[in-house]
Motif scaffolding. Structure first.
Motif, PDB file in Angstrom:
ATOM      1  N   GLU A   1       0.818  -1.210   0.000  1.00  0.00           N
ATOM      2  CA  GLU A   1       0.000   0.000   0.000  1.00  0.00           C
ATOM      3  C   GLU A   1       0.852   1.261   0.000  1.00  0.00           C
ATOM      4  O   GLU A   1       1.906   1.314   0.635  1.00  0.00           O
ATOM      5  N   GLY A   2       0.373   2.261  -0.736  1.00  0.00           N
ATOM      6  CA  GLY A   2       1.035   3.553  -0.773  1.00  0.00           C
ATOM      7  C   GLY A   2       0.114   4.586  -1.382  1.00  0.00           C
ATOM      8  O   GLY A   2      -0.970   4.252  -1.889  1.00  0.00           O
ATOM      9  N   GLU A   3       0.536   5.860  -1.335  1.00  0.00           N
ATOM     10  CA  GLU A   3      -0.289   6.896  -1.951  1.00  0.00           C
ATOM     11  C   GLU A   3      -0.214   6.779  -3.467  1.00  0.00           C
ATOM     12  O   GLU A   3       0.863   6.613  -4.046  1.00  0.00           O
ATOM     13  N   LEU A   4      -1.374   6.880  -4.099  1.00  0.00           N
ATOM     14  CA  LEU A   4      -1.465   6.776  -5.551  1.00  0.00           C
ATOM     15  C   LEU A   4      -1.067   8.109  -6.182  1.00  0.00           C
ATOM     16  O   LEU A   4      -1.612   9.161  -5.845  1.00  0.00           O
ATOM     17  N   VAL A   5      -0.093   8.054  -7.088  1.00  0.00           N
ATOM     18  CA  VAL A   5       0.381   9.242  -7.792  1.00  0.00           C
ATOM     19  C   VAL A   5       0.119   9.053  -9.273  1.00  0.00           C
ATOM     20  O   VAL A   5       0.352   7.974  -9.828  1.00  0.00           O
ATOM     21  N   TYR A   6      -0.372  10.104  -9.915  1.00  0.00           N
ATOM     22  CA  TYR A   6      -0.705  10.027 -11.343  1.00  0.00           C
ATOM     23  C   TYR A   6       0.082  11.080 -12.110  1.00  0.00           C
ATOM     24  O   TYR A   6       0.249  12.216 -11.639  1.00  0.00           O
ATOM     25  N   ARG A   7       0.538  10.692 -13.305  1.00  0.00           N
ATOM     26  CA  ARG A   7       1.219  11.616 -14.213  1.00  0.00           C
ATOM     27  C   ARG A   7       0.520  11.574 -15.568  1.00  0.00           C
ATOM     28  O   ARG A   7       0.229  10.493 -16.083  1.00  0.00           O
ATOM     29  N   GLY A   8       0.268  12.755 -16.131  1.00  0.00           N
ATOM     30  CA  GLY A   8      -0.369  12.795 -17.443  1.00  0.00           C
ATOM     31  C   GLY A   8      -0.717  14.211 -17.856  1.00  0.00           C
ATOM     32  O   GLY A   8      -0.704  15.141 -17.034  1.00  0.00           O
ATOM     33  N   GLU A   9      -1.025  14.373 -19.136  1.00  0.00           N
ATOM     34  CA  GLU A   9      -1.354  15.702 -19.658  1.00  0.00           C
ATOM     35  C   GLU A   9      -2.673  16.231 -19.135  1.00  0.00           C
ATOM     36  O   GLU A   9      -2.952  17.428 -19.261  1.00  0.00           O
ATOM     37  N   ASN A  10      -3.498  15.363 -18.565  1.00  0.00           N
ATOM     38  CA  ASN A  10      -4.783  15.802 -18.032  1.00  0.00           C
ATOM     39  C   ASN A  10      -4.686  16.307 -16.598  1.00  0.00           C
ATOM     40  O   ASN A  10      -5.684  16.773 -16.036  1.00  0.00           O
ATOM     41  N   VAL A  11      -3.506  16.232 -15.982  1.00  0.00           N
ATOM     42  CA  VAL A  11      -3.334  16.829 -14.657  1.00  0.00           C
ATOM     43  C   VAL A  11      -3.433  18.345 -14.811  1.00  0.00           C
ATOM     44  O   VAL A  11      -2.744  18.948 -15.627  1.00  0.00           O
ATOM     45  N   THR A  12      -4.300  18.948 -14.033  1.00  0.00           N
ATOM     46  CA  THR A  12      -4.659  20.349 -14.239  1.00  0.00           C
ATOM     47  C   THR A  12      -3.555  21.309 -13.794  1.00  0.00           C
ATOM     48  O   THR A  12      -2.523  20.899 -13.275  1.00  0.00           O
ATOM     49  N   LEU A  13      -3.811  22.597 -14.009  1.00  0.00           N
ATOM     50  CA  LEU A  13      -2.807  23.622 -13.729  1.00  0.00           C
ATOM     51  C   LEU A  13      -2.575  23.839 -12.241  1.00  0.00           C
ATOM     52  O   LEU A  13      -1.489  24.210 -11.814  1.00  0.00           O
ATOM     53  N   GLY A  14      -3.620  23.655 -11.444  1.00  0.00           N
ATOM     54  CA  GLY A  14      -3.516  23.905 -10.008  1.00  0.00           C
ATOM     55  C   GLY A  14      -4.817  24.455  -9.464  1.00  0.00           C
ATOM     56  O   GLY A  14      -5.870  24.375 -10.114  1.00  0.00           O
ATOM     57  N   TYR A  15      -4.762  25.038  -8.283  1.00  0.00           N
ATOM     58  CA  TYR A  15      -5.954  25.562  -7.625  1.00  0.00           C
ATOM     59  C   TYR A  15      -6.061  27.072  -7.793  1.00  0.00           C
ATOM     60  O   TYR A  15      -5.114  27.756  -8.180  1.00  0.00           O
ATOM     61  N   ALA A  16      -7.229  27.584  -7.468  1.00  0.00           N
ATOM     62  CA  ALA A  16      -7.461  29.029  -7.401  1.00  0.00           C
ATOM     63  C   ALA A  16      -8.362  29.309  -6.220  1.00  0.00           C
ATOM     64  O   ALA A  16      -9.276  28.533  -5.925  1.00  0.00           O
ATOM     65  N   GLU A  17      -8.078  30.412  -5.530  1.00  0.00           N
ATOM     66  CA  GLU A  17      -8.928  30.850  -4.424  1.00  0.00           C
ATOM     67  C   GLU A  17      -9.297  32.316  -4.558  1.00  0.00           C
ATOM     68  O   GLU A  17      -9.970  32.865  -3.699  1.00  0.00           O
ATOM     69  N   SER A  18      -8.842  32.949  -5.649  1.00  0.00           N
ATOM     70  CA  SER A  18      -9.151  34.363  -5.897  1.00  0.00           C
ATOM     71  C   SER A  18      -8.965  34.661  -7.371  1.00  0.00           C
ATOM     72  O   SER A  18      -8.405  33.841  -8.119  1.00  0.00           O
ATOM     73  N   ARG A  19      -9.432  35.840  -7.797  1.00  0.00           N
ATOM     74  CA  ARG A  19      -9.270  36.238  -9.193  1.00  0.00           C
ATOM     75  C   ARG A  19      -7.789  36.303  -9.587  1.00  0.00           C
ATOM     76  O   ARG A  19      -7.402  35.926 -10.695  1.00  0.00           O
ATOM     77  N   GLU A  20      -6.954  36.754  -8.672  1.00  0.00           N
ATOM     78  CA  GLU A  20      -5.533  36.880  -8.969  1.00  0.00           C
ATOM     79  C   GLU A  20      -4.888  35.543  -9.303  1.00  0.00           C
ATOM     80  O   GLU A  20      -3.939  35.482 -10.098  1.00  0.00           O
ATOM     81  N   ASP A  21      -5.415  34.466  -8.722  1.00  0.00           N
ATOM     82  CA  ASP A  21      -4.848  33.134  -8.976  1.00  0.00           C
ATOM     83  C   ASP A  21      -5.069  32.667 -10.410  1.00  0.00           C
ATOM     84  O   ASP A  21      -4.391  31.736 -10.877  1.00  0.00           O
TER      85      ASP A  21
END
Length: 468
Positions: free
Chosen positions: A329-349
């Motif tokens: 058992e371990g944490e599942l890690v994924y690699r691929g072009e469909n991995v998104t840019l990241g998060y946003a919490e404001s307009r500036e992000d």
């Protein structure tokens, strides 16, 4: 160049048919793209209040085609939460159903299309959005959090193409909507089928309504997808005893389906020559990361299968060291072009570029068998899935603390337990959760206890709550 540039190939074919009898061809979607493009500024932000209607589809498609960034929200979103998001992200436009027009009297209507108004807000384009940013979706859409996922054009295209490949989607496919358009899985179904030139059947009715099945039969739906709750509901409705000659493919994602129910649906599908795909995904990976081919639906029951085309899984231990062995058992890690840019919490992000770098640490604990098939065995973080919506238990606690300062949340998929210490406040807490999340009250239980168990450092002892 428009995102759906291949629409012209299918211009005279139906892109969408609604339960009220209305329809749209691919040519008409391109026409609407030009109309919307004449009044909306490129690289602006628009809030799309989604329903499973043609009007909502037009807003999503035309935004993407005009390089305008849509932020998808459920049309029934809590009013206060919506206003909080408006002031946080400062969209230049709102695109919403007619019935909500009166709630924004100070915003001018720019267009009226297919039962939707396009409103211009008071905000101007003060903070540019990144050139790669295509679409914004909520990580959960439930707890009132302003945290969103930033998806790129490449994310949407690569994931759509991979899904078309493993599902073998073609021009003759006719999926029917069973999930909200603002849900990552729900939008993924629509996006992949539009990219393939298929015809999507739109309905605002749920599976428990006869009108849903009337449309299914009349339009000869070939495909539907669902989350675990969908299949629980279908079982109660005796779906396994029904006959649908047009049905070719059933897909499941949005949480782990019980092994027993998965096997039951797999056996049913095999007996009727229906393809049953179990899949795994997250909003942070655009939608889908893995699939279990129907040929393994029984022999590998309980597995999420293997990674999609262009993707790759690995397992890591607590020190981020790769685990090479099997049944470890371990944490599942994924690699691929469909991995998104990241998060946003404001307009500036929204001006930020790629922060994930194509790598997603899923937060799920998994194992890999000797044949290379993956199985989810638990979660690293405090998330559960409720009716296909990923809910952060910590965020839910913070929401409840607006009402009651002393509370704790725990639970399993489709069942959240909320512990409070103030008697006779259960109904009040339940009302808050259901109104803010939009999730049916049957998913929540509120229990009064004398005190919330905590460690000497003040941390909640969630394990001690289980037996209370």
């Amino acid at each position: 160049m428009s995102f759906y540039q291949d629409f012209i190939k299918h211009k005279d074919c139906y892109a969408a048919i609604a339960d009220n009898g209305d329809s749209l061809t691919y040519r008409e979607l391109l026409d609407f793209t030009r109309i919307m493009g004449d009044v909306m500024k490129p690289r602006s932000l628009v809030f799309v209040l989604c329903e499973n209607t043609l009007g909502s589809l037009v807003g999503c498609v035309t935004s993407l085609n005009n390089r305008i960034v849509p932020l998808l929200l459920d049309a029934s979103i809590d009013h206060q939460f919506l206003w909080n998001l408006i002031h946080t992200y400062k969209p230049e436009y709102l695109y919403l159903p007619d019935r909500y027009r009166k709630d924004f009297p100070d915003y001018s209507s720019q267009l009226h299309i297919c039962g939707y108004h396009l409103l211009k807000t008071d905000f101007t384009l003060q903070c540019a959005v990144h050139e790669d940013l295509a679409l914004i979706m909520s990580t959960s859409g439930t707890t009132g959090s302003a945290r969103m996922v930033r998806q790129s054009y490449r994310n949407l295209m690569s994931n759509g193409e991979a899904i078309i490949d493993y599902l073998d989607i073609g021009l003759d496919d006719r999926p029917i909507t069973t999930l909200p358009m603002d849900h990552a899985f729900g939008f993924s179904i629509i996006n992949s089928h539009l990219l393939a030139g298929a015809t999507v059947l739109f309905t605002v009715r749920s599976m428990v309504e006869e009108g849903f099945w009337d449309l299914f039969r009349e339009q000869e739906a070939t495909t539907f997808g669902g989350v675990p709750y969908t299949f629980d509901m279908l079982k109660k409705m005796h779906f396994l005893q029904m006959e649908f000659p047009s049905l070719k493919t059933v897909t499941q994602a949005g949480g782990k389906l019980s092994v027993e129910l998965s096997r039951e649906f797999a056996e049913h599908a095999a007996s009727r020559d229906i393809r049953f795909f179990v899949m795994y995904g997250q909003t942070e990976a655009t939608a889908r990361m893995s699939y279990l081919h129907p040929g393994y639906a029984l022999s590998k029951c309980g597995s999420i299968g293997v990674s999609i085309q262009g993707g790759e899984f690995s397992l890591v231990d607590g020190n981020a060291k790769v685990i090479d062995g099997y049944d470890m058992e371990g944490e599942l890690v994924y690699r691929g072009e469909n991995v998104t840019l990241g998060y946003a919490e404001s307009r500036e992000d929204l001006a930020k570029g790629d922060e994930f770098g194509g790598v997603l640490y899923t937060g799920d604990i998994a194992r890999r068998d000797q044949d290379g098939f993956y199985y989810i065995v638990g979660r690293k973080k405090r998330f559960i899935k409720i009716f296909g919506n990923r809910v952060n238990l910590d965020e839910t606690e913070q929401m409840i603390k607006e009402l009651l300062p002393d509370c704790a949340c725990c639970g399993i998929d489709d069942s959240m337990l909320v512990y409070v210490t103030e008697p006779r406040r259960e109904k009040e807490v339940l009302q808050l959760i259901t109104s803010r999340t939009g999730i049916h009250s049957s998913a929540f239980s509120v229990k009064v206890i004398s005190e919330i168990p905590r460690s000497l450092s003040g941390k909640t002892l969630y394990a001690d709550l289980i037996n209370r």
